[in-house]
Design an enzyme around this catalytic site. Structure first.
Site, PDB file in Angstrom:
ATOM      1  N   ASN A 198      -6.077   5.106   6.541  1.00  0.00           N
ATOM      2  CA  ASN A 198      -6.071   4.663   5.145  1.00  0.00           C
ATOM      3  C   ASN A 198      -6.641   3.269   4.940  1.00  0.00           C
ATOM      4  O   ASN A 198      -6.308   2.586   3.968  1.00  0.00           O
ATOM      5  CB  ASN A 198      -4.663   4.762   4.559  1.00  0.00           C
ATOM      6  CG  ASN A 198      -4.333   6.192   4.154  1.00  0.00           C
ATOM      7  OD1 ASN A 198      -5.209   7.055   4.112  1.00  0.00           O
ATOM      8  ND2 ASN A 198      -3.072   6.453   3.859  1.00  0.00           N
TER       9      ASN A 198
ATOM     10  N   HIS B 109       0.837  -1.196   0.000  1.00  0.00           N
ATOM     11  CA  HIS B 109       0.000   0.000   0.000  1.00  0.00           C
ATOM     12  C   HIS B 109       0.869   1.242   0.000  1.00  0.00           C
ATOM     13  O   HIS B 109       0.601   2.205  -0.725  1.00  0.00           O
ATOM     14  CB  HIS B 109      -0.915  -0.020   1.232  1.00  0.00           C
ATOM     15  CG  HIS B 109      -1.764   1.206   1.381  1.00  0.00           C
ATOM     16  ND1 HIS B 109      -1.277   2.398   1.897  1.00  0.00           N
ATOM     17  CD2 HIS B 109      -3.072   1.434   1.096  1.00  0.00           C
ATOM     18  CE1 HIS B 109      -2.250   3.302   1.915  1.00  0.00           C
ATOM     19  NE2 HIS B 109      -3.350   2.743   1.435  1.00  0.00           N
ATOM     20  N   GLY B 110       1.891   1.255   0.847  1.00  0.00           N
ATOM     21  CA  GLY B 110       2.866   2.322   0.835  1.00  0.00           C
ATOM     22  C   GLY B 110       2.633   3.449   1.820  1.00  0.00           C
ATOM     23  O   GLY B 110       3.537   4.254   2.067  1.00  0.00           O
ATOM     24  N   ASP B 111       1.417   3.525   2.415  1.00  0.00           N
ATOM     25  CA  ASP B 111       1.120   4.589   3.387  1.00  0.00           C
ATOM     26  C   ASP B 111       0.031   4.100   4.341  1.00  0.00           C
ATOM     27  O   ASP B 111      -0.983   4.763   4.546  1.00  0.00           O
ATOM     28  CB  ASP B 111       0.678   5.862   2.660  1.00  0.00           C
ATOM     29  CG  ASP B 111       0.608   7.073   3.581  1.00  0.00           C
ATOM     30  OD1 ASP B 111       1.190   7.027   4.678  1.00  0.00           O
ATOM     31  OD2 ASP B 111      -0.038   8.071   3.194  1.00  0.00           O
ATOM     32  N   LEU B 112       0.265   2.942   4.931  1.00  0.00           N
ATOM     33  CA  LEU B 112      -0.807   2.227   5.625  1.00  0.00           C
ATOM     34  C   LEU B 112      -0.907   2.623   7.100  1.00  0.00           C
ATOM     35  O   LEU B 112      -0.551   1.863   7.991  1.00  0.00           O
ATOM     36  CB  LEU B 112      -0.608   0.711   5.488  1.00  0.00           C
ATOM     37  CG  LEU B 112      -1.808  -0.139   5.931  1.00  0.00           C
ATOM     38  CD1 LEU B 112      -3.028   0.146   5.075  1.00  0.00           C
ATOM     39  CD2 LEU B 112      -1.446  -1.615   5.884  1.00  0.00           C
TER      40      LEU B 112
END
Length: 286
Positions: free
Chosen positions: A199, A192-195
Site C-alpha cells: 500500500n 493510513h489505517g492499512d499500511l
C-alpha cells in the site's frame, strides 16, 4: 463493456484515451492503465454490490491525506458507476523498487502526517478494511474507540463464523484493562489505517505515495504495527520515522495489540490460516 466505460471516462475528463491495458494493482478489482495526451491514469473496476461505496470511501481517504500536504497520494479524478460497474479513476504512479534513501523519505513523510495533531478519534464517515466494513464512529477516548470500533466487531464476526470459540474471546472489561496498561495517553493522528508493503509506491523520481488507505484518526502506532506484520519496511524507514516520533513506551506490546486487529480482519476474510496468530496474541495478553 470496457469500451462503454472508456467512452464515458473520455467524455467526462475531456481527454482522448489513446491506449489502455490491464495492470496489476487491484487486489479485489480489475485494474487498467489509461494513456491520454495529458497524462496516465489508473482505473479500477468492480461490480460487487458495495463497490461504489468502497470507491467513494477510498476517494475520501486519499483526499484526507492529500489535503495534509505531508505525503503524496494519487489524485482521484472520478468515482462513478457505469453499466453496473463501479469505477475509480486516479493518477497513475510510475514506480520503481525502493532504495535506502526512499525508505528514509517514506519514514519522514509518514511521521509528518502523523505529527498533525487531531481533536478526536474516528472519522466523519465509515470506510473499509479490505472488503470488510470499518466503523469510524467518533470517540474522544482512544481505548474506547479501539475496543468498540475495531476489536469487538471483529471478535463478534469471528465468533459468528465459528473461527473463534466463546471461551477464546476476551470480554470488554478484561480487554479495557489490557488496553489501559499498554495503550494509554494517545494523541490522535491521521493514519493510513492499512499500511502494509503493498500500500505504498515509490515513484520513478523517488517520491513516496500512499495508496488504498483505510483512513481514520487514531494512534500513529497502528500504521507502524501494520508495517511490521508481513515483513517490515527496513531499518532506514523506522530510523527516519522515530527521529521525528520517538519510540513509545510498551512499543512491542502496542505492535502486538494493534496487529491483533489486522490479524482478526485476515481471519475473518481468509479463514483459519490466521487462527494461530490471533490465538497467540489472545493467550499472551488476555
Amino acid at each position: 463493456m470496457i469500451k462503454d466505460i472508456l467512452s464515458y471516462i473520455s467524455d467526462t475528463i475531456s481527454e482522448k484515451i489513446n491506449s489502455t491495458r490491464p495492470v496489476t494493482g487491484g487486489s479485489i478489482s480489475s485494474a487498467y492503465l489509461l494513456e491520454t495526451p495529458e497524462r496516465n491514469y489508473f482505473l479500477k473496476l468492480n461490480k460487487a454490490p458495495d463497490a461504489l461505496e468502497m470507491f467513494h470511501a477510498e476517494q475520501k481517504g486519499l483526499d484526507v491525506i492529500e489535503k495534509t500536504a505531508t505525503i503524496s497520494v494519487p489524485h482521484v479524478h472520478l468515482v462513478d458507476s457505469v453499466n453496473d460497474k463501479a469505477i475509480i479513476l486516479m493518477d497513475y504512479v510510475e514506480n520503481r523498487r525502493p532504495v535506502s534513501s526512499d525508505y528514509e523519505r517514506l519514514g519522514r513523510e509518514l511521521a509528518a502526517l502523523h505529527s498533525l495533531k487531531q481533536n478526536d478519534f474516528g472519522l466523519d464517515s465509515d470506510n473499509y478494511i479490505g472488503s470488510l466494513p470499518q466503523s469510524n464512529k467518533i470517540h474522544t477516548d482512544w481505548i474506547d474507540f479501539y475496543w468498540e470500533e475495531r476489536i469487538s466487531p471483529q471478535l463478534k464476526t469471528a465468533s459468528r463464523a465459528g473461527l473463534l470459540s466463546e471461551k477464546e474471546i476476551p470480554n470488554k472489561d478484561k480487554s479495557i484493562d489490557v488496553f489501559n496498561r499498554y495503550l494509554y495517553d494517545v494523541t490522535p493522528s491521521i493514519i493510513h489505517g492499512d499500511l502494509w508493503g503493498g500500500n505504498y509506491l515509490i515513484s520513478t523520481d523517488g517520491t513516496p505515495f500512499l495508496i488504498d488507505p483505510a483512513v481514520y484518526r487514531g494512534h500513529s502506532m497502528v500504521d507502524i504495527a501494520m508495517s511490521k506484520l508481513f515483513g517490515s519496511f527496513g531499518a532506514e524507514f523506522y530510523g527516519a520515522y522515530h527521529e521525528i516520533i520517538p519510540i513509545t513506551e510498551f512499543y512491542y506490546e502496542q505492535i502486538d495489540l494493534y496487529q491483533l486487529y489486522f490479524l482478526l480482519v485476515h481471519l475473518n476474510l481468509f479463514g483459519r490460516g490466521y487462527y494461530t496468530s490471533v490465538s497467540d496474541i489472545l493467550k499472551r495478553y488476555f
